[in-house]
Design a protein around this motif. Structure first.
Motif, short mmCIF file in Angstrom:
data_model
loop_
_atom_site.label_atom_id
_atom_site.label_comp_id
_atom_site.label_asym_id
_atom_site.label_seq_id
_atom_site.Cartn_x
_atom_site.Cartn_y
_atom_site.Cartn_z
N LEU A 189 92.10 51.52 -5.04
CA LEU A 189 91.29 52.61 -5.58
C LEU A 189 89.92 52.09 -5.96
CD1 LEU A 189 91.14 55.60 -6.56
CD2 LEU A 189 91.88 54.76 -8.81
N MET A 190 88.87 52.60 -5.32
CA MET A 190 87.49 52.20 -5.59
C MET A 190 87.33 50.68 -5.54
SD MET A 190 86.20 55.01 -8.38
CE MET A 190 84.47 54.69 -7.96
N GLY A 191 87.92 50.09 -4.50
CA GLY A 191 87.76 48.67 -4.26
C GLY A 191 88.69 47.75 -5.01
N LYS A 192 89.53 48.30 -5.87
CA LYS A 192 90.46 47.47 -6.65
C LYS A 192 91.89 47.79 -6.26
CE LYS A 192 91.88 46.31 -11.38
NZ LYS A 192 91.58 46.47 -12.83
N SER A 193 92.69 46.75 -6.05
CA SER A 193 94.08 46.94 -5.67
C SER A 193 94.96 47.00 -6.92
CB SER A 193 94.55 45.80 -4.77
OG SER A 193 95.92 45.96 -4.43
N TYR A 194 95.78 48.04 -6.98
CA TYR A 194 96.71 48.21 -8.11
C TYR A 194 98.12 47.95 -7.61
CZ TYR A 194 92.77 50.27 -10.53
OH TYR A 194 91.54 50.45 -11.13
N PRO A 195 98.81 46.97 -8.21
CA PRO A 195 100.14 46.61 -7.72
C PRO A 195 101.14 47.74 -7.92
CG PRO A 195 99.67 45.53 -9.82
CD PRO A 195 98.40 46.18 -9.38
N GLY A 196 102.16 47.76 -7.06
CA GLY A 196 103.17 48.81 -7.13
C GLY A 196 104.16 48.56 -8.24
N ILE A 197 103.79 48.89 -9.45
CA ILE A 197 104.64 48.63 -10.62
C ILE A 197 105.00 49.94 -11.33
CG2 ILE A 197 103.98 46.24 -11.08
CD1 ILE A 197 101.77 47.24 -12.91
N ARG A 257 92.10 64.71 -7.60
CA ARG A 257 90.73 65.15 -7.33
C ARG A 257 90.01 65.57 -8.62
NH1 ARG A 257 88.27 66.17 -2.84
NH2 ARG A 257 90.25 66.17 -1.65
N GLU A 258 90.67 66.40 -9.41
CA GLU A 258 90.03 66.88 -10.63
C GLU A 258 89.91 65.77 -11.68
OE1 GLU A 258 88.67 69.24 -9.73
OE2 GLU A 258 89.94 70.60 -8.62
N ALA A 259 90.86 64.84 -11.67
CA ALA A 259 90.76 63.70 -12.59
C ALA A 259 89.49 62.90 -12.33
CB ALA A 259 91.98 62.81 -12.47
N MET A 260 89.12 62.77 -11.07
CA MET A 260 87.93 62.00 -10.72
C MET A 260 86.66 62.84 -10.81
SD MET A 260 89.44 59.75 -7.51
CE MET A 260 88.28 58.41 -7.61
N GLU A 261 86.71 64.03 -10.22
CA GLU A 261 85.50 64.86 -10.15
C GLU A 261 85.12 65.49 -11.47
OE1 GLU A 261 83.97 68.97 -7.95
OE2 GLU A 261 85.56 67.79 -7.04
N LEU A 269 94.41 57.87 -5.22
CA LEU A 269 94.80 58.18 -6.59
C LEU A 269 95.95 59.18 -6.60
CD1 LEU A 269 94.43 57.86 -9.63
CD2 LEU A 269 92.69 59.67 -9.55
N ALA A 270 95.92 60.12 -5.67
CA ALA A 270 97.02 61.07 -5.57
C ALA A 270 98.33 60.34 -5.27
CB ALA A 270 96.74 62.10 -4.49
N LEU A 271 98.29 59.32 -4.41
CA LEU A 271 99.49 58.52 -4.13
C LEU A 271 99.93 57.75 -5.36
CD1 LEU A 271 98.55 57.19 -0.56
CD2 LEU A 271 100.35 58.86 -1.12
N ILE A 272 98.96 57.23 -6.10
CA ILE A 272 99.28 56.50 -7.33
C ILE A 272 99.99 57.41 -8.34
CG2 ILE A 272 98.18 55.49 -9.39
CD1 ILE A 272 96.13 54.20 -7.50
N LEU A 273 99.63 58.71 -8.31
CA LEU A 273 100.19 59.66 -9.29
C LEU A 273 101.43 60.39 -8.76
CD1 LEU A 273 96.88 61.21 -10.71
CD2 LEU A 273 98.29 59.40 -11.71
N GLY A 310 80.09 60.36 -8.72
CA GLY A 310 80.61 59.11 -9.30
C GLY A 310 80.87 57.99 -8.33
N GLY A 311 80.55 58.17 -7.04
CA GLY A 311 80.66 57.07 -6.09
C GLY A 311 82.02 56.88 -5.46
N TYR A 312 82.91 57.83 -5.60
CA TYR A 312 84.22 57.71 -4.97
C TYR A 312 84.21 58.41 -3.62
CZ TYR A 312 84.83 62.47 -6.75
OH TYR A 312 84.67 63.81 -7.01
N THR A 313 85.23 58.14 -2.82
CA THR A 313 85.34 58.72 -1.48
C THR A 313 86.58 59.59 -1.39
OG1 THR A 313 86.67 56.89 -0.61
CG2 THR A 313 84.26 56.64 -0.53
N GLU A 314 86.71 60.29 -0.28
CA GLU A 314 87.92 61.09 -0.05
C GLU A 314 89.15 60.19 0.02
OE1 GLU A 314 88.67 64.48 0.16
OE2 GLU A 314 86.73 64.52 -0.85
N GLU A 315 88.96 58.99 0.54
CA GLU A 315 90.08 58.05 0.58
C GLU A 315 90.52 57.67 -0.83
OE1 GLU A 315 91.32 53.73 2.58
OE2 GLU A 315 89.23 54.39 2.57
N ASP A 316 89.56 57.56 -1.75
CA ASP A 316 89.90 57.26 -3.14
C ASP A 316 90.71 58.41 -3.75
OD1 ASP A 316 88.68 54.71 -3.43
OD2 ASP A 316 86.72 55.68 -3.55
N VAL A 317 90.33 59.64 -3.44
CA VAL A 317 91.08 60.79 -3.95
C VAL A 317 92.52 60.73 -3.45
CG1 VAL A 317 91.30 63.30 -3.91
CG2 VAL A 317 89.05 62.26 -4.18
#
Length: 452
Positions: free
Chosen positions: A245-253, A179-183, A201-205, A191-198
């Motif tokens: 995240l924000m419309g772009k898929s990031y592969p699980g790597i 959340r703080e990384a984005m906000e 990103l938390a799952l990504i991290l 910045g145009g992100y949603t709660e789902e994006d937060v």
């Protein structure tokens, strides 16, 4: 020979708006070409470096931060002393102000944990200072992978629900870092992100952690004596699979999923807008206009986040030297300006009286803002009645502490610091003060000294 009012004003702008305050003898030198002085500092190799025999490496700071409060506090004290000593060195201090800006941008408080207390100074030296004139992406990645930030924003135990450990332990993830990384750190609240994006990103991290002392001691969760206190990516804690995240898929790597996502956030147009706005608000005015923000935003985008070019775009704005000096110095900036004016920093004997006590009273001690938003840049925040009374009190304390160690009169010092930028009224009041202590107090409380 006195400077012309125009040259003196431009020099004062350089020192007050963009620097840390004049030192005796430096005002006339900078007044010859204030803009060139700022550019010269930015172009000086390794100008942001801080070195010291007693300052720990990343590995040592990480290890000691996991021992006890005393070890972490000793490191904090040494790091803060080195920081203040560095503030004293440059002619103007523009790069030091940039370091302070970015450190506040990634705000943390040492009161959160021993990890933050023992490592925040090392983070500032080896991440903020290293990249302050480099690339924003590199700075962001360095901060996000640092144990201090992971501890401050509670990501150490963030575990993906579908990860191996998440399924075994039935635990979940924490959204604070994402959340703080984005906000705060990149896109901004608009910045145009949603709660789902937060959440995503938390799952990504998930799995971005550091080795706590107990983990090293018991060789638990991948910890051992060698990596004690250091960043660790725990693969078995990381949420598997692609994440959008924000419309772009990031592969699980693995960890590269997070690195890719953060780099994209660092280069996003909303990030450029957010950072440009903050820079103008911090250095020039509480009310940035599109005409001020747009050139900096565009420079950020055109250069891919080159912070040196962004800093140069800032000082080349027409408003950089033309806008009135109506903002007020923070208490920390004020303390450093006093040290530079007197050409001496606090001694160990007077650490509390001349530095720490006033900053705690005014809620502006370095590395101790409780909010991840950082210390406010709005002038009104620092202009409350209690705060102004305390400013007078602390100016009197500084006069009392330093008057015997400062040779010459307060009037002479004021003239050396401001030349013809010193108003007749301020000069007269200092001259009629009746004592050096009172004269220094009036100087430190004057609009010339307080405003930036």
């Amino acid at each position: 020979m006195a400077l012309t009012p125009e040259n003196a004003h431009s020099a004062r702008v350089a020192f007050q708006r963009f620097g840390l305050g004049a030192k005796p003898g430096s005002f006339a030198r900078v007044a010859a070409n204030p803009l060139a002085a700022l550019i010269r500092e930015v172009n000086t190799p390794r100008i942001a470096e801080v070195r010291g025999r007693k300052l720990p490496s990343y590995r040592k700071a990480a290890r000691l931060s996991q021992k006890d409060f005393g070890k972490a506090e000793t490191i904090r004290e040494r790091e803060l002393a080195a920081r203040v000593s560095k503030h004293m060195q440059p002619d103007v201090g523009f790069v030091e102000r940039l370091v302070m800006f970015w450190s506040n941008h990634f705000s943390m408080s040492v009161n959160k944990s021993g990890t933050v207390r023992g490592m925040i100074g090392q983070l500032e030296r080896d991440v903020i200072r290293k990249h302050v004139l480099g690339n924003f992406s590199d700075m962001l990645l360095g901060v996000m992978r640092h144990p201090a930030m992971i501890s401050f924003l509670d990501n150490a135990d963030s575990i993906g629900p579908r990860s191996k450990i998440g399924q075994q332990w039935g635990v979940g993830f924490n959204e604070n870092l994402a959340r703080e990384a984005m906000e705060l750190h990149t896109l901004g609240s608009a910045g145009g992100y949603t709660e789902e994006d937060v959440t995503n990103l938390a799952l990504i991290l998930t799995g971005w952690s550091y080795v706590r002392g107990w983990e090293a001691d018991h060789r638990h969760n991948g910890g051992n004596k060698r990596n004690r206190g250091r960043f660790i990516f725990r693969k078995s804690w990381h949420e598997p699979g692609p994440i959008t995240l924000m419309g772009k898929s990031y592969p699980g790597i693995g960890i590269n999923q997070g690195l890719m996502a953060l780099r994209d956030l660092a280069r996003h147009p909303a990030t450029a807008e957010h950072i440009a706005f903050k820079l103008v608000r911090h250095f020039i005015t509480d009310e940035p206009t599109p005409a001020m923000v747009d050139p900096i935003r565009q420079t950020f985008l055109d250069t891919g986040g080159d912070l040196k070019q962004v800093a140069l775009a800032l000082v080349r704005l027409p408003e950089a030297f033309n806008a009135p000096l109506v903002k007020i110095r923070t208490p920390y900036e004020l303390a450093i300006a006093q040290f530079r004016a007197l050409n001496r920093r606090y001694s160990k004997k007077y650490y509390w009286w001349a530095f720490a006590g006033p900053l705690y009273a005014l809620n502006n001690m370095a590395w101790e803002c409780p909010s991840p938003e950082g210390f406010p840049d709005d002038t009104l925040y620092w202009l409350d009645p209690d705060g102004m009374t305390l400013r007078l009190d602390t100016a009197q304390v500084s006069g009392w502490v330093y008057h015997k160690r400062h040779r010459g009169s307060a009037v002479a010092l004021a003239n050396r610091l401001y030349d013809s930028a010193l108003s007749t009224e301020t000069r007269q009041r200092i001259g009629q003060s009746g004592s050096k202590v009172a004269g220094l107090t009036i100087l430190f409380c004057s609009p010339e000294f307080q405003r930036r």
